[in-house]
Design a protein around this motif. Sequence first.
Motif, PDB file in Angstrom:
ATOM      1  N   LEU A 225     118.163   6.247  68.748  1.00 43.94           N
ATOM      2  CA  LEU A 225     119.129   5.642  67.816  1.00 43.94           C
ATOM      3  C   LEU A 225     119.892   4.517  68.504  1.00 43.94           C
ATOM      4  O   LEU A 225     120.156   3.468  67.911  1.00 43.94           O
ATOM      5  CB  LEU A 225     120.090   6.712  67.289  1.00 43.94           C
ATOM      6  CG  LEU A 225     119.466   7.759  66.357  1.00 43.94           C
ATOM      7  CD1 LEU A 225     120.483   8.848  66.024  1.00 43.94           C
ATOM      8  CD2 LEU A 225     118.943   7.116  65.069  1.00 43.94           C
ATOM      9  N   CYS A 228     117.599   1.635  68.636  1.00 39.80           N
ATOM     10  CA  CYS A 228     117.400   1.118  67.271  1.00 39.80           C
ATOM     11  C   CYS A 228     118.550   0.181  66.903  1.00 39.80           C
ATOM     12  O   CYS A 228     118.352  -0.887  66.326  1.00 39.80           O
ATOM     13  CB  CYS A 228     117.316   2.304  66.302  1.00 39.80           C
ATOM     14  SG  CYS A 228     117.047   1.838  64.593  1.00 39.80           S
ATOM     15  N   ARG A 234     112.202  -0.671  63.067  1.00 39.99           N
ATOM     16  CA  ARG A 234     112.107   0.485  62.159  1.00 39.99           C
ATOM     17  C   ARG A 234     111.749   1.721  62.978  1.00 39.99           C
ATOM     18  O   ARG A 234     110.649   1.812  63.509  1.00 39.99           O
ATOM     19  CB  ARG A 234     111.035   0.259  61.100  1.00 39.99           C
ATOM     20  CG  ARG A 234     111.411  -0.739  60.022  1.00 39.99           C
ATOM     21  CD  ARG A 234     110.190  -1.075  59.164  1.00 39.99           C
ATOM     22  NE  ARG A 234     109.659   0.071  58.440  1.00 39.99           N
ATOM     23  CZ  ARG A 234     108.443   0.109  57.890  1.00 39.99           C
ATOM     24  NH1 ARG A 234     107.635  -0.939  58.001  1.00 39.99           N
ATOM     25  NH2 ARG A 234     108.029   1.176  57.242  1.00 39.99           N
ATOM     26  N   LEU A 235     112.677   2.653  63.068  1.00 39.07           N
ATOM     27  CA  LEU A 235     112.487   3.868  63.866  1.00 39.07           C
ATOM     28  C   LEU A 235     112.086   5.028  62.955  1.00 39.07           C
ATOM     29  O   LEU A 235     112.703   5.250  61.913  1.00 39.07           O
ATOM     30  CB  LEU A 235     113.801   4.204  64.592  1.00 39.07           C
ATOM     31  CG  LEU A 235     113.893   5.574  65.273  1.00 39.07           C
ATOM     32  CD1 LEU A 235     112.863   5.706  66.397  1.00 39.07           C
ATOM     33  CD2 LEU A 235     115.309   5.797  65.816  1.00 39.07           C
ATOM     34  N   HIS A 236     111.046   5.743  63.375  1.00 38.72           N
ATOM     35  CA  HIS A 236     110.652   6.941  62.631  1.00 38.72           C
ATOM     36  C   HIS A 236     110.539   8.114  63.600  1.00 38.72           C
ATOM     37  O   HIS A 236     109.792   8.059  64.576  1.00 38.72           O
ATOM     38  CB  HIS A 236     109.319   6.720  61.914  1.00 38.72           C
ATOM     39  CG  HIS A 236     108.852   7.924  61.161  1.00 38.72           C
ATOM     40  ND1 HIS A 236     109.445   8.345  59.984  1.00 38.72           N
ATOM     41  CD2 HIS A 236     107.871   8.823  61.431  1.00 38.72           C
ATOM     42  CE1 HIS A 236     108.839   9.444  59.562  1.00 38.72           C
ATOM     43  NE2 HIS A 236     107.886   9.763  60.418  1.00 38.72           N
ATOM     44  N   LEU A 249     121.504  12.167  62.807  1.00 40.24           N
ATOM     45  CA  LEU A 249     120.600  11.338  62.003  1.00 40.24           C
ATOM     46  C   LEU A 249     121.267  10.897  60.698  1.00 40.24           C
ATOM     47  O   LEU A 249     121.103   9.763  60.246  1.00 40.24           O
ATOM     48  CB  LEU A 249     119.309  12.110  61.709  1.00 40.24           C
ATOM     49  CG  LEU A 249     118.399  12.267  62.928  1.00 40.24           C
ATOM     50  CD1 LEU A 249     117.380  13.372  62.720  1.00 40.24           C
ATOM     51  CD2 LEU A 249     117.699  10.942  63.258  1.00 40.24           C
ATOM     52  N   ARG A 253     122.008   7.036  59.504  1.00 39.12           N
ATOM     53  CA  ARG A 253     121.609   6.530  58.196  1.00 39.12           C
ATOM     54  C   ARG A 253     122.810   5.901  57.489  1.00 39.12           C
ATOM     55  O   ARG A 253     122.705   4.829  56.900  1.00 39.12           O
ATOM     56  CB  ARG A 253     121.052   7.700  57.382  1.00 39.12           C
ATOM     57  CG  ARG A 253     120.164   7.315  56.236  1.00 39.12           C
ATOM     58  CD  ARG A 253     118.809   6.862  56.707  1.00 39.12           C
ATOM     59  NE  ARG A 253     118.046   7.989  57.195  1.00 39.12           N
ATOM     60  CZ  ARG A 253     117.265   8.758  56.413  1.00 39.12           C
ATOM     61  NH1 ARG A 253     117.135   8.486  55.143  1.00 39.12           N
ATOM     62  NH2 ARG A 253     116.611   9.752  56.920  1.00 39.12           N
ATOM     63  N   VAL A 259     116.246   4.094  60.049  1.00 43.03           N
ATOM     64  CA  VAL A 259     115.591   5.270  60.629  1.00 43.03           C
ATOM     65  C   VAL A 259     115.101   6.205  59.529  1.00 43.03           C
ATOM     66  O   VAL A 259     115.799   6.437  58.550  1.00 43.03           O
ATOM     67  CB  VAL A 259     116.538   6.002  61.615  1.00 43.03           C
ATOM     68  CG1 VAL A 259     117.852   6.368  60.959  1.00 43.03           C
ATOM     69  CG2 VAL A 259     115.889   7.231  62.201  1.00 43.03           C
ATOM     70  N   THR A 260     113.880   6.688  59.685  1.00 43.02           N
ATOM     71  CA  THR A 260     113.328   7.694  58.781  1.00 43.02           C
ATOM     72  C   THR A 260     112.918   8.917  59.608  1.00 43.02           C
ATOM     73  O   THR A 260     112.754   8.830  60.828  1.00 43.02           O
ATOM     74  CB  THR A 260     112.102   7.147  58.014  1.00 43.02           C
ATOM     75  OG1 THR A 260     111.194   6.559  58.952  1.00 43.02           O
ATOM     76  CG2 THR A 260     112.517   6.107  56.985  1.00 43.02           C
TER      77      THR A 260
END
Length: 451
Positions: A225, A228, A234-236, A249, A253, A259-260
């Motif tokens: 994070l 990011c 784009r972080l997954h 998380l 958001r 982030v997903t």
Amino acid sequence: MGLRAFLSRRIVAPHGVRPGAILVDGERIRDVVAHHEVPADAIREDFGNTALLPGLVDSHVHINEPGRTEWEGFQTATRAAAAGGYTMLVDMPLNCVPATTTVSALEAKRVAAQGTCRVDWGAWGGLVNDNHLHIPAMARAGVLGFKCFLVHPGVEEFSMVCEQDLREALPLIADTGLPLLVHAELPGPIDAATQRLYKADWTRYDTYLQSRPDEAERAAISLMLFLCREYGFRLHIVHLATGTALEMLCAAREEGLPVTVESCPHYLHLEAEQIVDGSTQHKCAPPVRGHENREQLWRGLRDGVVDMVVSDHSPCPPAMKRMNERDFQTAWGGIASLSMALPVMWTEAQQRGFSLTDIARWMAEKPAQLAGCSARKGRIAAGWDADFVVFDPDAEFTVTTNRLHHRHAISPYMGERLCGVVKRCYLRGQLSFQDGEFPGEPRGREFRAQA
Ligand SMILES: [Zn+2]
């Protein structure tokens, strides 16, 4: 073939479950209409009370071909996928040889997949400690995104990355606009815990669980994070297994970070308290944790912090599961569940008051968005691919080897009674699975990112 109409009293569309007819013209959905609006010349098939769901999309599958086809392979993985209601898989870049860390490795994968797939597929590219200069070329060649490990993944062809490696790669990844999928466990907490367990009994599940503490996931997610925020990629987060990272998380958001998060059927169905010692078919990483943790993950799904549910289908030959030795330390970690993911999820979801619309969002629409194919896959709507599952949500069955269809019939769900039976699956308008059979030739093709 002319216009066809697939009728059902339960079509699972983005805004709810309703009666209607899916009009299919060739490979695409022309429209979704009410029963009385079906054109007179359409060839009708009426499924009555049986539901029609969008073809599921699994953005986390280890197909292991080329190079370790004795573990799985395109033919067997996509067969199991069709039987499970999937119409699109995205293959992870490791466990195959070569690992998908260069364009030439990607090309080798394409050759291996040619003419053998019963579902459509795409490829994630691998990010390892020495290939960041390959990122732009892999993106141009059509990978859907990148995957890296913050802990050693257990195969020698695929190295883990550290923060410094990430700092070299992240500007390049951000430039592609493609997501970076991260196996989020840091080695520090795992190594420390494992050292404390050097005299422990590794046939006990609890020993394995203790060796991969929640803290390993939390520390890795916290690092990602932070990066990011700095690089804006784009972080997954793949296979979230700890409920203790949800708050962090959720805050990320709310802050607006891109982030997903995914979790998997095994984390949402199994619980550590029920896993018997020596049962190495339950080994995966991160591990299945306790009952209360599982309930936290469900709250994460309900709140939308967990966006999607994917299988992390990761099989291996039976000998590597060390079932005779019952040894959790040396057994290969991975659960193969392509053909069981939907009924496992439906069994849990319906008891908790969720609907088939939720299932479609978690298992089709959101993974399609992650993989960049959401304009074609993951929805029953006009213009989308005619991918759908004929699913009887009220039927029950017992998991037996003949229902698994992947190469080696090992499953932690064996013998379980589950809800929801996949009766048929349609890939771009044609049957790919019907009552245990796989009619026709393999027609699956690759979906590539538009560079
Ligand atoms: Zn995986």
